[in-house]
Design a protein around this motif. Structure first.
Motif, PDB file in Angstrom:
ATOM      1  N   ARG A 175       0.916  -1.156  -0.169  1.00  0.00           N
ATOM      2  CA  ARG A 175      -0.017  -0.010  -0.058  1.00  0.00           C
ATOM      3  C   ARG A 175       0.820   1.318   0.117  1.00  0.00           C
ATOM      4  N   SER A 176       2.100   1.204   0.584  1.00  0.00           N
ATOM      5  CA  SER A 176       2.682   2.414   0.734  1.00  0.00           C
ATOM      6  C   SER A 176       3.816   2.457  -0.254  1.00  0.00           C
ATOM      7  N   ASP A 177       4.014   1.433  -1.421  1.00  0.00           N
ATOM      8  CA  ASP A 177       4.834   1.505  -2.428  1.00  0.00           C
ATOM      9  C   ASP A 177       4.573   2.843  -3.288  1.00  0.00           C
ATOM     10  N   PRO A 178       5.737   3.553  -3.547  1.00  0.00           N
ATOM     11  CA  PRO A 178       5.631   5.079  -4.147  1.00  0.00           C
ATOM     12  C   PRO A 178       5.037   4.827  -5.651  1.00  0.00           C
ATOM     13  N   ARG A 179       5.153   3.762  -6.208  1.00  0.00           N
ATOM     14  CA  ARG A 179       4.538   3.921  -7.501  1.00  0.00           C
ATOM     15  C   ARG A 179       3.025   3.703  -7.528  1.00  0.00           C
ATOM     16  N   GLY A 180       2.416   3.219  -6.445  1.00  0.00           N
ATOM     17  CA  GLY A 180       1.058   3.219  -6.146  1.00  0.00           C
ATOM     18  C   GLY A 180       0.301   2.225  -7.090  1.00  0.00           C
ATOM     19  N   PHE A 181       1.028   1.305  -7.606  1.00  0.00           N
ATOM     20  CA  PHE A 181       0.045   0.209  -8.347  1.00  0.00           C
ATOM     21  C   PHE A 181      -0.734  -0.466  -7.483  1.00  0.00           C
ATOM     22  N   CYS A 182      -0.430  -0.655  -6.394  1.00  0.00           N
ATOM     23  CA  CYS A 182      -1.371  -1.573  -5.252  1.00  0.00           C
ATOM     24  C   CYS A 182      -1.880  -0.644  -4.274  1.00  0.00           C
ATOM     25  N   ARG A 183      -1.867   0.595  -4.523  1.00  0.00           N
ATOM     26  CA  ARG A 183      -2.628   1.304  -3.356  1.00  0.00           C
ATOM     27  C   ARG A 183      -4.041   0.989  -3.030  1.00  0.00           C
ATOM     28  N   LEU A 184      -4.789   0.540  -4.206  1.00  0.00           N
ATOM     29  CA  LEU A 184      -6.089   0.288  -3.934  1.00  0.00           C
ATOM     30  C   LEU A 184      -6.501  -0.856  -4.929  1.00  0.00           C
ATOM     31  N   PRO A 185      -6.456  -1.938  -4.884  1.00  0.00           N
ATOM     32  CA  PRO A 185      -6.763  -3.092  -5.823  1.00  0.00           C
ATOM     33  C   PRO A 185      -8.305  -2.910  -6.274  1.00  0.00           C
ATOM     34  N   SER A 186      -8.327  -3.227  -7.274  1.00  0.00           N
ATOM     35  CA  SER A 186      -9.871  -3.297  -7.963  1.00  0.00           C
ATOM     36  C   SER A 186     -10.633  -4.532  -7.386  1.00  0.00           C
ATOM     37  N   VAL A 187     -10.029  -5.633  -7.222  1.00  0.00           N
ATOM     38  CA  VAL A 187     -10.578  -6.822  -6.952  1.00  0.00           C
ATOM     39  C   VAL A 187      -9.606  -7.571  -5.662  1.00  0.00           C
ATOM     40  N   VAL A 188     -10.515  -8.240  -4.844  1.00  0.00           N
ATOM     41  CA  VAL A 188      -9.687  -9.036  -3.802  1.00  0.00           C
ATOM     42  C   VAL A 188     -10.477 -10.090  -3.755  1.00  0.00           C
ATOM     43  N   SER A 189      -9.789 -11.346  -3.667  1.00  0.00           N
ATOM     44  CA  SER A 189     -10.468 -12.602  -3.537  1.00  0.00           C
ATOM     45  C   SER A 189      -9.604 -13.201  -2.506  1.00  0.00           C
ATOM     46  N   GLY A 190     -10.500 -13.775  -1.593  1.00  0.00           N
ATOM     47  CA  GLY A 190      -9.789 -14.296  -0.227  1.00  0.00           C
ATOM     48  C   GLY A 190     -10.464 -15.630   0.087  1.00  0.00           C
ATOM     49  N   THR A 191      -9.850 -16.716   0.677  1.00  0.00           N
ATOM     50  CA  THR A 191     -10.326 -17.704   1.522  1.00  0.00           C
ATOM     51  C   THR A 191      -9.844 -17.754   3.118  1.00  0.00           C
ATOM     52  N   SER A 192     -10.861 -18.080   3.501  1.00  0.00           N
ATOM     53  CA  SER A 192     -10.585 -18.083   5.206  1.00  0.00           C
ATOM     54  C   SER A 192      -9.909 -16.925   5.677  1.00  0.00           C
ATOM     55  N   ALA A 193      -8.776 -16.923   6.277  1.00  0.00           N
ATOM     56  CA  ALA A 193      -8.271 -15.959   6.751  1.00  0.00           C
ATOM     57  C   ALA A 193      -8.022 -14.700   5.725  1.00  0.00           C
ATOM     58  N   GLY A 194      -7.582 -15.081   4.569  1.00  0.00           N
ATOM     59  CA  GLY A 194      -7.622 -14.327   3.386  1.00  0.00           C
ATOM     60  C   GLY A 194      -9.021 -13.630   3.155  1.00  0.00           C
ATOM     61  N   ALA A 195     -10.171 -14.101   3.249  1.00  0.00           N
ATOM     62  CA  ALA A 195     -11.541 -13.430   3.343  1.00  0.00           C
ATOM     63  C   ALA A 195     -11.606 -12.414   4.277  1.00  0.00           C
ATOM     64  N   ILE A 196     -11.124 -12.738   5.457  1.00  0.00           N
ATOM     65  CA  ILE A 196     -11.284 -11.976   6.565  1.00  0.00           C
ATOM     66  C   ILE A 196     -10.477 -10.761   6.200  1.00  0.00           C
ATOM     67  N   ASN A 197      -9.237 -10.803   5.690  1.00  0.00           N
ATOM     68  CA  ASN A 197      -8.460  -9.688   5.453  1.00  0.00           C
ATOM     69  C   ASN A 197      -8.840  -9.010   4.074  1.00  0.00           C
ATOM     70  N   ALA A 198      -9.629  -9.840   3.339  1.00  0.00           N
ATOM     71  CA  ALA A 198     -10.167  -9.044   2.049  1.00  0.00           C
ATOM     72  C   ALA A 198     -11.308  -8.186   2.716  1.00  0.00           C
ATOM     73  N   VAL A 199     -11.981  -8.452   3.238  1.00  0.00           N
ATOM     74  CA  VAL A 199     -13.115  -7.351   3.644  1.00  0.00           C
ATOM     75  C   VAL A 199     -12.831  -6.284   4.667  1.00  0.00           C
ATOM     76  N   LEU A 200     -11.628  -6.608   5.479  1.00  0.00           N
ATOM     77  CA  LEU A 200     -11.100  -5.355   6.193  1.00  0.00           C
ATOM     78  C   LEU A 200     -10.445  -4.455   5.263  1.00  0.00           C
ATOM     79  N   LEU A 201      -9.649  -4.966   4.456  1.00  0.00           N
ATOM     80  CA  LEU A 201      -9.158  -3.934   3.438  1.00  0.00           C
ATOM     81  C   LEU A 201     -10.187  -3.151   2.499  1.00  0.00           C
TER      82      LEU A 201
END
Length: 388
Positions: free
Chosen positions: A38-64
């Protein structure tokens, strides 16, 4: 500079997706990764358009997607360590106690011919094991139970009148606080991946309709414009450990059973670039450690790693097909090498369920280190060349 290391910049024509794997408490690693991306100066991943998650990844996806900062996401995980949102299922133990009592009552009534066989097996076991040590006695009893009396084990399991050990319903309140009352509505495209407890089919909960679906794949997607805590919990309901989550007519379990690194829904939601974030270390060939804990860890990691490799190869084959067909509806999807932890004692046999503050902070630090290394490498693209 090689193609694999060319500079990366924000590109609105090629939506970027984060693919967050399952992994229990190791989800704190993903939060560390996100903090650096998120803090990378190029900004390419500052806010992804899509997040796909499973289990712990799903929790992080919705928090993000709910707009929580990396620091707030970490506090969410640390709160799970301080106040575990689970209740032991008393019905499990009451059923177990009742059946054990019935077993003791029925024991004197067992048929004579069965007793004769059991005595014969027991005599053979007495010759095999060293009874001067407690471990020898325990080994003999376990072997006797699994060879001569497995019917008793089966009856005990059948008599337990519940399917899970812990009720994790209290997690809903934590998620509601993070997502807001009434659930989460967001322009970010989300996919939470689960498995139907009755049919064994994959169920992907998405808050935007997939770009292109046919009848064969439509049944795998469940469109829900508002994401609720129960939907997130459905993706994290580890079978036998936690209670399945009911959504309408479906009972859902942890998606990590079948889709631990869910790339396909990210593509279906329009992503043209994918960054997988795994929680399994990359292992080098060599002699395995001679301990049971390491064997358990390697087994769990191998299960999750195999799921990732299968999804990865399918995506790369899809890209090959897209290049040859030149179908305007079939785009090549740029896949980056997965961000994953280095092998260390932090990611040991118990770390999947080790919700302890110090351990979570260590995983979070490992995530930051892994993301920095990944960015310094280009970041690196993935291709079939990596298989050679």
């Amino acid at each position: 500079m090689s193609k694999a290391q060319r500079p990366l910049a924000h590109d609105p024509l090629r939506p970027l997706a984060l693919v967050l794997s399952g992994g229990g408490a190791r989800g704190a690693f993903q939060v560390g990764v996100w903090k650096i991306l998120r803090s990378d100066p190029r900004g390419f991943c500052r806010l992804p358009s899509v997040v796909s998650g499973t289990s712990a990844g799903a929790i992080n996806a919705v928090l993000l997607a709910a707009g929580l900062s990396p620091e707030a996401m970490l506090e969410f995980w640390l709160d799970l360590a301080e106040r575990p949102p689970v209740r032991t299922n008393e019905r499990f133990f009451s059923s177990l106690q009742a059946e054990l009592a019935r077993v003791l009552f029925r024991e004197p009534l067992r048929a004579f011919d069965r007793r004769t066989r059991e005595v014969r097996l027991l005599v053979g076991l007495l010759r095999k094991h060293t009874l001067l040590r407690l471990s020898g006695i325990e080994s003999m009893l376990v072997e006797f139970l699994l060879t001569a009396r497995f019917d008793t084990v089966s009856n005990i399991l059948d008599a337990i009148q519940t399917r899970y050990l812990f009720d994790f319903s209290p997690l809903a309140q934590r998620l509601e606080k993070a997502l807001g009352r009434g659930g989460l509505r967001t322009e970010m495209r989300l996919a939470l991946n689960t498995v139907d407890a009755h049919t064994g089919m994959v169920v992907r909960i998405v808050n935007h309709r997939p770009i292109k679906r046919d009848e064969a794949s439509a049944r795998h997607y469940r469109y829900e414009p508002v994401i609720t805590p129960e939907m997130v919990m459905a993706s994290a309901a580890i079978p036998l450990l936690f209670n399945p989550i009911s959504l309408g007519a479906q009972e859902l379990w942890d998606g990590g059973l079948l889709v631990n690194t869910p790339m396909a829904p990210a593509v279906a939601l329009g992503a043209r670039r994918l960054i997988p974030v795994l929680v399994t270390p990359k292992r080098s060939p060599g002699k395995p450690e001679e301990c049971f804990g390491a064997a358990v860890e390697h087994l769990a990691d191998a299960f999750l790693e195999n799921a990732y490799n299968a999804d990865r190869k399918l995506l790369l084959e899809r890209n090959t097909l897209a290049q040859h067909l030149r179908d305007p509806g079939l785009h090549v999807v740029e896949l980056f090498e997965a961000i994953r932890p280095e092998s260390s004692r932090t990611f040991n046999a118990g770390s999947y369920l080790y919700f302890e503050r110090k351990a979570l902070l260590a995983m979070h630090e490992a995530g930051q280190r892994a993301a920095r290394t990944w960015l310094d490498r280009g970041p690196p693209r993935d291709s079939h060349d990596e298989d050679d």
